[in-house]
Design an enzyme around this catalytic site. Structure first.
Site, PDB file in Angstrom:
ATOM      1  N   LYS A  10       0.839  -1.206   0.000  1.00  0.00           N
ATOM      2  CA  LYS A  10       0.000   0.000   0.000  1.00  0.00           C
ATOM      3  C   LYS A  10       0.874   1.255   0.000  1.00  0.00           C
ATOM      4  O   LYS A  10       0.617   2.198  -0.761  1.00  0.00           O
ATOM      5  CB  LYS A  10      -0.941  -0.023   1.217  1.00  0.00           C
ATOM      6  CG  LYS A  10      -2.052  -1.058   1.074  1.00  0.00           C
ATOM      7  CD  LYS A  10      -2.836  -1.322   2.352  1.00  0.00           C
ATOM      8  CE  LYS A  10      -3.830  -2.463   2.112  1.00  0.00           C
ATOM      9  NZ  LYS A  10      -4.595  -2.870   3.304  1.00  0.00           N
ATOM     10  N   GLN A  47      -4.522  -1.548   9.516  1.00  0.00           N
ATOM     11  CA  GLN A  47      -4.478  -2.880   8.905  1.00  0.00           C
ATOM     12  C   GLN A  47      -5.096  -3.906   9.864  1.00  0.00           C
ATOM     13  O   GLN A  47      -4.745  -3.958  11.045  1.00  0.00           O
ATOM     14  CB  GLN A  47      -3.025  -3.246   8.563  1.00  0.00           C
ATOM     15  CG  GLN A  47      -2.875  -4.529   7.790  1.00  0.00           C
ATOM     16  CD  GLN A  47      -3.485  -4.487   6.381  1.00  0.00           C
ATOM     17  OE1 GLN A  47      -3.559  -3.432   5.746  1.00  0.00           O
ATOM     18  NE2 GLN A  47      -3.936  -5.620   5.909  1.00  0.00           N
ATOM     19  N   ASP A  54     -11.067   3.073   4.137  1.00  0.00           N
ATOM     20  CA  ASP A  54     -11.396   1.644   4.060  1.00  0.00           C
ATOM     21  C   ASP A  54     -12.918   1.452   4.029  1.00  0.00           C
ATOM     22  O   ASP A  54     -13.402   0.393   3.637  1.00  0.00           O
ATOM     23  CB  ASP A  54     -10.870   0.917   5.307  1.00  0.00           C
ATOM     24  CG  ASP A  54      -9.648   0.058   5.022  1.00  0.00           C
ATOM     25  OD1 ASP A  54      -9.493  -0.404   3.876  1.00  0.00           O
ATOM     26  OD2 ASP A  54      -8.873  -0.162   5.964  1.00  0.00           O
TER      27      ASP A  54
HETATM   28  N1  GUN Z   1      -6.969  -6.791   6.093  1.00  0.00           N
HETATM   29  C1  GUN Z   1      -7.306  -7.522   5.008  1.00  0.00           C
HETATM   30  N2  GUN Z   1      -7.871  -6.732   4.062  1.00  0.00           N
HETATM   31  C2  GUN Z   1      -7.884  -5.487   4.565  1.00  0.00           C
HETATM   32  C3  GUN Z   1      -8.331  -4.237   4.051  1.00  0.00           C
HETATM   33  O1  GUN Z   1      -8.863  -4.106   2.934  1.00  0.00           O
HETATM   34  N3  GUN Z   1      -8.171  -3.169   4.883  1.00  0.00           N
HETATM   35  C4  GUN Z   1      -7.610  -3.291   6.110  1.00  0.00           C
HETATM   36  N4  GUN Z   1      -7.511  -2.182   6.862  1.00  0.00           N
HETATM   37  N5  GUN Z   1      -7.196  -4.424   6.614  1.00  0.00           N
HETATM   38  C5  GUN Z   1      -7.318  -5.523   5.840  1.00  0.00           C
END
Ligand code: GUN
Length: 291
Positions: free
Chosen positions: A53, A97, A120
């Site tokens: 990311k 995350q 998100d």
């Molecule tokens: N863990 C797995 N997929 C995601 C996501 O799309 N966003 C976040 N914040 N954590 C994750």
């Protein structure tokens, strides 16, 4: 039939080229899009996702910050950081995350993020807006899946869609988006009786469970669109999805590979949401939400 591959890397690159130009336009107004990523603990998969990311931000001309904490950090420290980031004008998106270590109340952490930086789309308020079909940040993975359908001209209205998995991150928002787009949606999960029968009816099958190769060719309707959200590591170190690609690709009309399918699109839509947030901040007062 051999399925047409839905290439998330290629579609992601195409979309990101446009994002880069928009980011540069904002940067020239001293409003470069900025994302803050918070990682707690040392889960190896999460470390990779966070690195991807942050790298994607750099490649697209976005500003980014990574805040990393050990698994035994006090929750208060993380809440204090989120409060700082909420007030920081350089930051337009905040991502925590998941999963968080067990001693964290993940819902409370997500709710601490300012609504206009919840890129998100995991806050309850945001998911409520999604349920109502109101403008909101669409959670990145299902948002990326919808982009595949749009780009490939895959019709949704009136079709049977089956979502396997009922997580807050993927399964539930995915079902809502498909429903809003006119599909008849079935959500399957660990208590579903006869998963195979449901899957075999699906014109559109989205699998987000986290079990390697659990969906095999005999569970797929010929001509179906198969979207594999899974990302599993096999004993030999190779990555594979929740769908057994080898047996599914001869039945499906369209299929996403793993890796290179949904994964890059999740990150692309995180950039899209962050960019949208930055454009909204730069044009405060103008309504830039998607209709
Ligand atoms: N863990 C797995 N997929 C995601 C996501 O799309 N966003 C976040 N914040 N954590 C994750």
């Amino acid at each position: 039939m051999t399925a047409q591959i839905l290439d998330g890397k290629a579609l992601g690159q195409k979309l990101r080229a446009d994002f880069r130009q928009r980011a540069e336009r904002l940067a020239s107004q001293d409003a470069r899009p900025g994302l803050a990523v918070i990682l707690v603990g040392d889960d190896p998969a999460s470390q990779v996702y966070v690195r991807n990311k942050v790298d994607a931000c750099a490649q697209t001309g976005f500003y980014s910050e990574r805040h990393v904490y050990s698994a035994n950090v006090e929750a208060q420290t993380v809440f204090a950081r989120i409060a700082e980031l909420n007030a920081d004008p350089k930051i337009h998106g905040i991502l925590v995350q998941l999963p968080l270590p067990r001693h964290f109340d993940a819902d409370a952490v997500l709710e601490a993020i300012a609504p206009d930086k919840d890129v998100d789309g995991f806050r309850a308020e945001n998911l409520g807006a999604l349920t109502r079909g109101r403008p909101c940040f669409i959670p990145c993975t299902p948002h990326g899946v919808m982009k595949f359908f749009e780009e490939a001209g895959i019709p949704i209205k009136g079709r049977e869609a089956v979502v396997v998995g009922r997580s807050n991150i993927v399964g539930k928002p995915m079902a809502l988006l498909l429903m809003h787009a006119g599909a008849t949606v079935t959500v399957c999960h660990s208590q579903t009786r006869d998963l195979k029968a449901h899957c075999r009816r699906a014109d559109i099958l989205v699998v987000a469970v986290g079990k390697a190769k659990m969906i095999t060719g005999d569970m797929i309707k010929p001509g179906a669109v198969v979207i594999d959200v899974g990302m599993n590591r096999l004993e030999d170190g190779k990555l594979c999805g929740d769908v057994d690609f080898a047996s599914a690709k001869d039945l499906a009309a369209f299929i996403t590979p793993v890796p290179g399918g949904v994964g890059p699109m999740t990150i692309t839509m995180l950039l899209a949401n962050t960019l949208e947030s930055a454009e909204r901040a730069a044009n405060a007062g103008a309504n830039l939400w998607r209709s």
